[in-house]
Design a protein around this motif. Structure first.
Motif, short mmCIF file in Angstrom:
data_model
loop_
_atom_site.label_atom_id
_atom_site.label_comp_id
_atom_site.label_asym_id
_atom_site.label_seq_id
_atom_site.Cartn_x
_atom_site.Cartn_y
_atom_site.Cartn_z
N TRP A 71 -0.40 13.03 13.65
CA TRP A 71 0.47 12.82 14.80
C TRP A 71 1.85 13.45 14.57
CZ3 TRP A 71 4.99 10.90 16.62
CH2 TRP A 71 5.05 10.53 17.97
N MET A 72 2.35 13.23 13.32
CA MET A 72 3.67 13.78 13.00
C MET A 72 3.65 15.30 13.03
SD MET A 72 4.44 10.97 10.11
CE MET A 72 5.87 11.64 9.29
N SER B 270 1.43 1.99 28.03
CA SER B 270 1.47 2.54 26.67
C SER B 270 0.12 3.14 26.26
CB SER B 270 1.94 1.49 25.67
OG SER B 270 0.91 0.58 25.42
N THR C 199 -5.68 5.17 8.89
CA THR C 199 -4.38 4.97 9.52
C THR C 199 -3.39 6.03 9.05
OG1 THR C 199 -4.81 2.61 9.53
CG2 THR C 199 -2.54 3.28 9.88
N VAL C 200 -3.42 6.28 7.73
CA VAL C 200 -2.49 7.25 7.16
C VAL C 200 -2.79 8.65 7.70
CG1 VAL C 200 -1.69 8.29 5.01
CG2 VAL C 200 -2.10 5.83 5.11
N GLU D 293 0.85 -1.19 0.00
CA GLU D 293 0.00 0.00 0.00
C GLU D 293 0.89 1.24 0.00
OE1 GLU D 293 -4.10 -0.69 2.13
OE2 GLU D 293 -2.48 -1.66 3.23
N LEU E 99 -11.03 4.76 13.86
CA LEU E 99 -10.35 3.47 13.67
C LEU E 99 -10.87 2.42 14.63
CD1 LEU E 99 -6.64 4.43 13.04
CD2 LEU E 99 -8.08 3.05 11.55
N LEU F 48 -5.64 -6.26 12.01
CA LEU F 48 -6.56 -7.10 12.76
C LEU F 48 -7.14 -8.21 11.88
CD1 LEU F 48 -8.31 -6.91 15.49
CD2 LEU F 48 -10.03 -6.05 13.94
N TYR G 44 5.67 -8.29 15.73
CA TYR G 44 4.67 -7.89 14.74
C TYR G 44 4.01 -6.60 15.18
CZ TYR G 44 0.75 -9.36 17.76
OH TYR G 44 -0.15 -9.46 18.77
N ASN H 214 -12.57 -1.08 13.70
CA ASN H 214 -12.10 -2.35 14.24
C ASN H 214 -13.20 -3.12 14.97
OD1 ASN H 214 -9.55 -2.25 13.21
ND2 ASN H 214 -8.61 -1.36 15.03
N HIS I 119 -12.17 -2.90 5.89
CA HIS I 119 -10.79 -3.03 5.43
C HIS I 119 -10.37 -1.82 4.61
CE1 HIS I 119 -9.07 -6.77 6.66
NE2 HIS I 119 -10.21 -7.41 6.40
N LYS J 39 -4.29 9.54 10.49
CA LYS J 39 -3.96 9.66 11.92
C LYS J 39 -2.45 9.84 12.12
CE LYS J 39 -3.63 6.52 15.30
NZ LYS J 39 -3.95 5.35 16.10
N ASN J 40 -1.67 9.08 11.37
CA ASN J 40 -0.23 9.15 11.54
C ASN J 40 0.37 10.48 11.11
OD1 ASN J 40 1.34 6.50 12.43
ND2 ASN J 40 -0.59 5.92 11.46
N TYR J 41 -0.12 11.03 9.98
CA TYR J 41 0.43 12.32 9.54
C TYR J 41 0.05 13.42 10.52
CZ TYR J 41 2.34 10.59 5.18
OH TYR J 41 3.10 9.93 4.26
N PRO K 135 3.50 6.73 15.16
CA PRO K 135 4.91 6.75 14.74
C PRO K 135 5.88 6.42 15.86
CG PRO K 135 3.74 8.59 13.76
CD PRO K 135 2.76 7.91 14.66
N ARG L 129 -9.93 1.41 6.63
CA ARG L 129 -8.91 1.43 7.66
C ARG L 129 -7.59 2.04 7.21
NH1 ARG L 129 -8.22 -4.08 10.60
NH2 ARG L 129 -7.63 -4.61 8.49
N THR L 130 -7.14 1.67 6.00
CA THR L 130 -5.84 2.16 5.57
C THR L 130 -5.80 3.69 5.47
OG1 THR L 130 -5.39 0.09 4.49
CG2 THR L 130 -4.05 1.95 3.81
N VAL M 133 -2.24 -7.74 21.95
CA VAL M 133 -3.09 -6.72 21.35
C VAL M 133 -4.49 -6.76 21.96
CG1 VAL M 133 -4.14 -5.94 19.20
CG2 VAL M 133 -1.77 -6.69 19.22
N LEU N 64 4.39 6.70 4.21
CA LEU N 64 4.30 7.14 5.60
C LEU N 64 5.46 6.59 6.43
CD1 LEU N 64 2.60 8.30 8.07
CD2 LEU N 64 1.55 6.04 8.16
#
Lengths: 125, 411
Positions: free
Chosen positions: B189-190, B250, B182-183, A14, B218, A88, A105, B222, B175, B185-187, A113, B178-179, B282, A20
């Protein structure tokens, strides 16, 4: 911290996720090599220098478990660290991955990050 | 019409009048019976359920129109035949002797999604085409020789098809959602954690809100995926050794963020020495996130305390809050799928979320071989949610894909 920066090989199909992770790791000072399918990933694993591999499980052409097995069967690469990337619902594949010698994993959707960097440090990056 | 000549014969007898009367009654009773029989036949052959009856020796005595259409069998040709030689019933893939074991088959009381918790199929013995059904079994007569039984079954094929379709749609769309999430949320965060280019306080505030909400999205995705996995019987576990403290701490920041402006004190009472357990890392974190988030939702002010007690073979995690509490009668419903929806006690829209968290948590704990529950003395008295899981989980082979044994190499 006098060691030269470690090289991370990311195998992820992806594109957005690959970009990212590349950004996160380069910003943190790592060198990054990448591939977008299992076959290319395996080729780079054999021909390029790397220390730790971030390996997606669901990959086109050759899946992550196939790459993992080939890397662990190869004397040159069998001691290198491999972190599986997954989501998941792929739990049985992770268990198989551990049997094949994966070191850790990560669930992509659960990850920040800093957690990605922590995990890489944990396996020795 | 043989009765009339007979009655004529008896007219010469001195009891003729009596006999004539009796004959008349018999005649009309017989007519009643014929009508009754016709009514039953109509009912039997017009219902949209399959009805098959068999006698004390397992020979088919009833085979209604619906059943004969379903199996494309001529009812006259199957009557008197041994039931197992005509139709085959399978429970979760295992062939069952319906003559001997008809009462071992689950019989749903109502037609709902529970009818799909197990798979009961029936097929014509000569065909492999299986039909999903819900069965009801009743005894007509019973003596030392055996039982005369009537089976009636409802064709669930369409219901099952729709349910599978729903599960697939949820699974596929989740599915796909989600991707990108995820992207995003991460940017974000950065952006907020960039050490070189500091954002203003207001800007970081905005972005933090965006991060929290993408995280919420997310976890909703899930949840949906988890439920579809549970429905498909595909909930799986990864067992490994880990220190529970690592997982608990965490998620602490995340939990602090989730409480937002509420005046709640979050207390973590966890032993300092690492408690290592062999379980699913998890899912363990998710369990804690689910329960703590739940407490935050239903607590307006006060405190929420998470405490861990290590026992010889299990660990007990308790989350105590000073929130709205739960009336005793509602406590059982909490761990049921969409339990909240049926509850007038909670304003669903205000609570937010899918209302699936506790249901999923119960499935996790069950899978890990543990227990989950709630203690509350009633409304406005706070609650204690707790779960207890083995220090070393053993997963039943049917839950985990057993094509490979669980590894011992995990460190």
């Amino acid at each position: 911290m006098t060691d030269k920066p470690k090289t991370i090989l990311i195998v992820e199909d992806e594109k957005d996720i690959l970009e990212l992770y590349t950004t996160i790791l380069t910003n943190a000072g790592y060198s990054v090599v990448s591939a977008e399918d299992g076959e290319k990933g395996l080729l780079k694993a054999k021909t390029e220098y790397w220390d730790i591999m971030l390996l997606d499980i669901m990959l086109p052409k050759l899946d992550g478990l196939g790459v993992l097995k080939a890397v662990k069967d190869n004397l040159d690469t069998k001691n290198k660290k491999i972190i599986l990337l997954t989501n998941l619902g792929r739990e049985s594949l992770i268990t198989q991955g551990f049997d094949e010698g994966a070191d850790a994993y990560l669930m992509k959707s659960e990850l920040n990050p800093d957690q990605l960097l922590d995990e890489i440090k944990k396996v020795g990056g | 019409m043989e009765i009339n000549p007979l009655s004529y014969f008896f007219t010469t007898n001195k009891n003729a009048e009596l006999i004539k009367q009796a004959t008349k009654e018999l005649y009309s009773k017989n007519l009643e019976l014929i009508k009754e029989r016709r009514r039953l036949d109509k009912v039997l052959n017009s219902v949209r359920d399959g009805i098959i009856g068999f006698d004390k020796f397992g020979r088919i005595s009833i085979f209604n129109q619906f059943a004969s259409n379903l199996f494309k069998l001529d009812p006259d040709k199957v009557l008197e035949k041994e039931i197992n030689s005509v139709v085959t019933f399978r429970l979760n893939g295992q062939k069952i002797d319906i003559f001997k074991d008809s009462f071992k088959v689950p019989q749903p009381q109502y037609m709902n999604s529970e009818s799909l918790d197990y798979s009961l199929t029936v097929s014509c013995a000569k065909s492999s085409k299986e039909i999903f059904i819900a069965l009801s079994v009743s005894i007509v007569d019973e003596d030392v020789l055996g039982q005369e039984v009537i089976l009636s079954f409802y064709d669930l094929s369409e219901f099952k098809k729709l349910s599978d379709l729903k599960t697939d749609i949820i699974s596929i769309t989740s599915h796909e959602l989600r991707t990108p999430m995820t992207v995003v949320k991460n940017y974000l965060w950065m952006l907020v954690n960039d050490k070189k280019d500091k954002l203003s306080k207001v800007q970081s505030g905005y972005i933090n809100k965006a991060i929290q909400n993408s995280g919420r999205m997310l976890s909703l995705i899930n949840d949906m995926l988890n439920v579809s996995r549970i429905e498909q019987g595909k909930l799986m576990f990864v067992l490994e050794k880990f220190a529970i403290q690592d997982e608990i701490f965490s998620i602490k920041d995340d939990m602090e963020a989730r409480k937002g402006d509420k005046k709640i004190k979050l207390i973590f009472t966890v032993p300092k020495t690492p408690i290592k357990i062999y379980s699913d890392k998890v899912k363990f974190s998710e369990l804690i996130v689910n329960l703590v988030t739940n407490s935050i939702k239903y607590t307006n002010e006060g405190e929420i305390e998470l405490s861990v007690t290590a026992k010889p073979t299990t660990i007990l995690v308790q989350i105590r809050d000073t929130g709205v509490g739960i009336p005793l009668v509602k406590q059982k419903e909490l761990f049921v799928k969409f339990g909240r929806l049926n509850s007038s006690f909670v304003d669903s829209a205000k609570a937010g979320g899918t209302g699936l968290g506790l249901y999923i948590s119960k499935q996790y704990v069950d899978g890990l071989g543990g227990k989950i529950g709630v203690i509350s003395e009633g409304e406005q008295k706070g609650s204690i949610f707790w779960f207890e899981i083995p220090i070393k989980s053993k997963i039943e082979s049917e839950i985990v894909d057993s094509s490979k044994n669980t590894s011992n190499k995990l460190k």
